[in-house]
Design an enzyme around this catalytic site. Structure first.
Site, short mmCIF file in Angstrom:
data_model
loop_
_atom_site.label_atom_id
_atom_site.label_comp_id
_atom_site.label_asym_id
_atom_site.label_seq_id
_atom_site.Cartn_x
_atom_site.Cartn_y
_atom_site.Cartn_z
N HIS A 116 15.20 11.03 1.38
CA HIS A 116 13.94 10.73 1.41
C HIS A 116 13.26 10.48 0.13
O HIS A 116 13.51 11.08 -0.90
CB HIS A 116 13.06 11.53 2.26
CG HIS A 116 11.88 10.95 2.57
ND1 HIS A 116 10.66 11.44 1.95
CD2 HIS A 116 11.50 10.22 3.35
CE1 HIS A 116 9.68 10.66 2.61
NE2 HIS A 116 10.00 10.20 3.36
N SER A 140 14.65 4.68 7.75
CA SER A 140 14.10 6.00 8.10
C SER A 140 14.97 6.32 9.33
O SER A 140 15.48 5.42 10.01
CB SER A 140 12.76 6.24 8.18
OG SER A 140 12.10 5.43 8.98
N ASP A 173 1.34 -0.97 1.09
CA ASP A 173 2.36 -0.16 1.51
C ASP A 173 2.10 0.23 2.99
O ASP A 173 1.06 0.91 2.98
CB ASP A 173 2.33 1.28 0.40
CG ASP A 173 3.38 1.99 0.65
OD1 ASP A 173 4.62 1.58 1.50
OD2 ASP A 173 3.54 3.21 0.08
N MET A 174 3.08 0.01 3.68
CA MET A 174 2.92 0.34 5.18
C MET A 174 4.19 0.80 5.74
O MET A 174 5.32 0.26 5.43
CB MET A 174 2.26 -0.91 5.80
CG MET A 174 3.24 -2.05 6.10
SD MET A 174 2.52 -3.13 7.39
CE MET A 174 4.05 -3.64 7.85
N ALA A 175 4.05 1.53 7.00
CA ALA A 175 5.26 1.88 7.95
C ALA A 175 4.73 0.66 8.79
O ALA A 175 4.01 0.06 9.16
CB ALA A 175 4.96 3.26 8.48
N LYS A 223 5.83 -7.78 17.10
CA LYS A 223 5.95 -7.95 15.44
C LYS A 223 6.16 -7.10 14.74
O LYS A 223 7.13 -7.06 13.82
CB LYS A 223 4.41 -8.42 15.19
CG LYS A 223 3.96 -9.74 15.94
CD LYS A 223 2.51 -10.11 15.66
CE LYS A 223 2.06 -11.49 16.44
NZ LYS A 223 0.74 -11.93 16.13
N GLY A 305 -4.86 -1.91 -1.37
CA GLY A 305 -4.64 -0.98 -2.41
C GLY A 305 -5.99 -0.46 -3.13
O GLY A 305 -5.90 0.30 -3.68
N GLN A 306 -6.83 -1.21 -2.77
CA GLN A 306 -8.38 -0.98 -3.46
C GLN A 306 -8.63 0.50 -3.11
O GLN A 306 -9.07 1.27 -3.98
CB GLN A 306 -9.19 -1.85 -3.20
CG GLN A 306 -10.73 -1.72 -3.94
CD GLN A 306 -11.59 -2.83 -3.61
OE1 GLN A 306 -11.35 -3.57 -2.74
NE2 GLN A 306 -12.90 -2.90 -4.63
#
Length: 348
Positions: A116, A140, A173-175, A223, A305-306
Site C-alpha cells: 500500500h 486496491s 485525489d479521489m477514490a 460512472k 485541493g484548495q
C-alpha cells in the site's frame, strides 16, 4: 490532540523503524503519512501505522527490497518494488518519471509489486513541484460492489492529478468509491456513524454503521464503476499483475507481499505550450473558480485541493490534529497488537 509536523513524523518514523523498516525507508513512509494528516486526510495518515507495523513485523512488507528500474522505451519504464514499502517505491518511481518527462516531454512508469502506498496526492505533487503535470492511479483490494452487483469485485482504485500554478498547485485525489475504505476505519476509530450513501451491509442494504460495512459503493453508479475498471486495467492488467477480485487483501494474510500495481504519468507542459503561460492559466482557473457565485449554503467555490491546502497551512500554525489513541500508540513501546492478523478486509 495536536502535534507539530516534525513531532508526528518522528513518532511515525521511529515506530516503523522498530517494526523493522530501515531508517531511510521509515522516513520515506512517514513523510507520505504526515502529508496526508497535514492535509486533513487522516484515513491515510498516522492511523495506518499500526497496520503497517504489523505487516512489516510479519514479513508482508520486504524490509530489504531489491528495487529495479528498467526503461522499456524513451518515455516508458517499469519499476519493480519487490514488495517493499509502497510509499518509498512509488516516490522513487515518480522521481524517475519526472527525470524522463523533463528529457522527453512525457513519461509513463508502471510500479509493480508494491505494498500500500498511501495518499496519491503526495506523488502527483512531486511532479507539480517540478513544473510538470502528474497523474497517478493504483489498484486496491476488492471491496466495492460493481454497479448492479451484490458482491465486491474492484477496489477503491484511486486517481490523482496535480498541475502547477504560479504560486499554488491544483490537486485532485479521489477514490472511485463514494468514500475510501480508510474513511470507514476512521469512523470506526472514533465510533462515529457514516452517511447511508457510502456503503452496504452483507445484505446489500445501505448502512450508517461502519462496523456493519460489507462493501463500498462506486461514485455516481455506473460512472464510478467504469473509472475503477479503467484504473484496474492501467495499474493491474497492463503491468501483468493480479486484477479485479484477484488483487490481494490488505488485511487477510499480513505475512505475504501484496504485489500491487501503480501507474505514474508525467507530462511536461513545455513540450505543448509556454510553461509560464500554462502556470498563469492554472492560476487564472483557480481565481475564476473562487470568484464564481456560490450556491446557497456555500461561502465560496474552492478549486480542487484548495481546502486541503488551507488545512495544511492551519495545521502548520496550530499543529496537526490526531486521535488521542493513535498518539498514545505512537508514543508507546508497543509495535503492534496483532489487531489485523489474518482478518478479512471487512472484519470488525
Amino acid at each position: 490532540m495536536r502535534v507539530t509536523r516534525d513531532e508526528l513524523k518522528n513518532l511515525i518514523k521511529n515506530k516503523l523503524n522498530k517494526a523493522g523498516l530501515t531508517a531511510e525507508h521509515a522516513d520515506g513512509v512517514a513523510d507520505v503519512l504526515v502529508h496526508a494528516d497535514a492535509r486533513g486526510v487522516h484515513s491515510h495518515g498516522a492511523m495506518r501505522v499500526e497496520y503497517y507495523a504489523e505487516r512489516i513485523a510479519k514479513g508482508g512488507i520486504n524490509t530489504n527490497p531489491d528495487f529495479k528500474f528498467e526503461k522499456t522505451g524513451p518515455t516508458t519504464a517499469l519499476f519493480d518494488g519487490d514488495n517493499g514499502a509502497g510509499h518509498v517505491a512509488a516516490k522513487i518511481a515518480m522521481d524517475e518519471a519526472i527525470a524522463m518527462a523533463k528529457e522527453n516531454g512525457v513519461a509513463v512508469v508502471g510500479v509493480r509489486k508494491i505494498s500500500h502506498s498511501g495518499a496519491l496526492s503526495y506523488f502527483v505533487q512531486q511532479a507539480a513541484k517540478e513544473n510538470l503535470i502528474g497523474i497517478s492511479v493504483c489498484q486496491s483490494d476488492p471491496m466495492v460492489v460493481p454497479f448492479g452487483g451484490a458482491e465486491p469485485y474492484y477496489g477503491t482504485n484511486p486517481i490523482a492529478f496535480a498541475a502547477p500554478g504560479e504560486d499554488d498547485i491544483i490537486t485532485f485525489d479521489m477514490a472511485t468509491t463514494v468514500q475510501a475504505w480508510g474513511k470507514i476505519l476512521h469512523a470506526r476509530s472514533k465510533n462515529e456513524s457514516i452517511p447511508d450513501t457510502w456503503a452496504v451491509d452483507k445484505n446489500g442494504e445501505a448502512t450508517t454503521d461502519p462496523f456493519s460495512v460489507n462493501a463500498l459503493l462506486p461514485i455516481a453508479g455506473p460512472k464510478g464503476y467504469g473509472l475503477m475498471m479503467m484504473v484496474d486495467v492501467l495499474s493491474g492488467i497492463l503491468l501483468g499483475l493480479p486484477f479485479g477480485n484477484k488483487v490481494s487483501s490488505m488485511y487477510h494474510d499480513l505475512s505475504e507481499g501484496r504485489n500491487l500495481g501503480q501507474l505514474h504519468i508525467v507530462i511536461n507542459p513545455e513540450y505543448f505550450t509556454n510553461l509560464e503561460t500554462f502556470k498563469q492559466h492554472i492560476t487564472t482557473t483557480m481565481t475564476d473558480l473562487n470568484n464564481i457565485k456560490p450556491a446557497p449554503g456555500f461561502e465560496q467555490v474552492s478549486y480542487p485541493g484548495q481546502r486541503s491546502a488551507q488545512r495544511e497551512a492551519a495545521y502548520m500554525e496550530k499543529g496537526i490534529e490526531i486521535v488521542d489513541d493513535i498518539y498514545e500508540y505512537l508514543e508507546s513501546d508497543v509495535v503492534h497488537n496483532d489487531s489485523y492478523g489474518n482478518k478479512d478486509p471487512f472484519a470488525k
